[in-house]
Design an enzyme around this catalytic site. Structure first.
Site, PDB file in Angstrom:
ATOM      1  N   SER A   7       0.668  -1.206  -0.015  1.00 22.76           N
ATOM      2  CA  SER A   7      -0.057   0.118  -0.107  1.00 22.76           C
ATOM      3  C   SER A   7       0.943   1.350   0.241  1.00 22.76           C
ATOM      4  O   SER A   7       1.662   1.272  -0.801  1.00 22.76           O
ATOM      5  CB  SER A   7      -0.831  -0.026   1.304  1.00 22.76           C
TER       6      SER A   7
ATOM      7  N   LYS B 295     -20.940  17.194   8.264  1.00 24.25           N
ATOM      8  CA  LYS B 295     -19.874  17.534   9.068  1.00 24.25           C
ATOM      9  C   LYS B 295     -19.637  16.265  10.014  1.00 24.25           C
ATOM     10  O   LYS B 295     -18.450  15.989  10.409  1.00 24.25           O
ATOM     11  CB  LYS B 295     -20.319  18.639  10.273  1.00 24.25           C
TER      12      LYS B 295
END
Length: 334
Positions: free
Chosen positions: A156, A208
């Site tokens: 990764s 949010k």
């Protein structure tokens, strides 16, 4: 004889001849008997002295090591930089971008250093942190050769970093690749409801609290996260293609998130050769034009007595603790 007429300062001869008593001497006090130090006190004193010596010794060692364990190396050298932790910001060991970038800067400024060897043993980490190190390696490569030596795993974000080096050397059984992106969003809403805990979240802005562990993702939020992951995947593919000199189309075929064995990665063009750490040192020396045995320079600071202090004082490391901040970081793309 009438003595009244005598000079008062004159004594009779008989009186003068008489011996005068010696002045009294003050009585000498006998010294108090000394108390023997108990065996326990001797042990305590000895341990205290040993502890002070250990502290002083560690200070001397720290001063020597502060500039790098390889400062004693003479002649043309290789700078070895380890990345052996999860890559993420916040000061978490050798995977912290600031820590790695500082070592890269020192290696580039060091006139002894002719090449840089990255020793990577990491499963990757967050996207932004991996990109920070990746860009640092890419820029370093323009000034000095960079070779990557892979230990157990280079996957990764760690592979994103390694792909920017001039050559990657792996063991046949190393785990390499995993070109892909993942986001894990925890949801403990049901668990909290079982124990009677309820959170009320107030926000300004519709998204949010997207990714909050206290509720499930909405369909809109899931779609938005997938879109962001697609953009990150495109960046990942482009970076690997640039570093490895491959086409983006070829890299995209391999960008399945799968991690290959080192021998498989060699056949796929993701690495350059099979070998161990010593082979990587030899290759770094060759690319750096070093004749003979190269010196090894390290800028890592390690307190050799840190473990002793923790065990002696009963202080446990908090590196493995999981708090709210750690959970939030775990939900970042990686």
């Amino acid at each position: 004889m009438d003595t009244y007429g005598q000079d008062p300062g004159t004594q009779p001869a008989s009186a003068a001849a008489q011996p005068q008593p010696a002045p009294a001497q003050p009585a000498q006090s006998q010294p108090a008997p000394r108390k023997r130090m108990s065996a326990g006190a001797k042990w305590a004193l000895g341990l205290g002295a040993a502890f002070v010596l250990l502290i002083l010794g560690s200070c001397v060692i720290s001063v020597v090591m502060l500039g790098g364990a390889g400062d004693l190396a003479m002649g043309d050298s290789i700078a070895v930089i380890h990345i052996s932790d999860t890559i993420q910001g916040g000061g978490f060991g050798s995977g912290d971008p600031e820590y790695v970038l500082d070592q890269l800067d020192q290696a580039l400024a060091d006139t002894r250093v002719k090449s840089i060897l990255l020793r990577i043993d990491s499963p990757g980490g967050t996207v932004a942190a991996s990109q920070e190190i990746m860009l640092g390696v890419r820029r370093a490569r323009e000034m000095k050769p960079v070779v990557t030596s892979v230990g157990d795993v280079c996957a990764s974000g760690a592979y994103m970093v390694a792909s920017q080096s001039d050559e990657i050397i792996v063991s046949p059984g190393s785990t390499v690749g995993s070109i892909g992106v993942i986001i894990s969003v925890a949801n403990i809403e049901e668990l909290l409801s079982k124990v009677g805990v309820e959170f009320t979240t107030l926000t300004q802005g519709e998204f949010k609290d997207a990714g909050s562990m206290y509720r499930s993702l909405t369909a809109t939020e899931t779609a938005m996260l997938n879109e962001q992951m697609s953009l990150i995947q495109d960046q990942f593919v482009a970076d690997v293609a640039t570093g490895r000199g491959m086409s983006e189309a070829d890299v995209r075929e391999l960008a399945t998130g799968w991690a290959w064995l080192g021998s498989e990665a060699l056949d796929l063009g993701l690495v350059d050769s099979i070998g161990n750490y010593n082979d990587a040192v030899d290759r770094a020396a060759e690319l750096g034009g070093i004749q003979g045995e190269p010196g090894i320079v390290s800028y890592e600071y390690v307190d050799p007595l840190a473990g002793f202090y923790r065990s002696l004082l009963g202080v446990a490391s908090g590196a493995g603790d999981i708090d709210a901040g750690t959970l939030e970081r775990m939900q970042l793309p990686r």
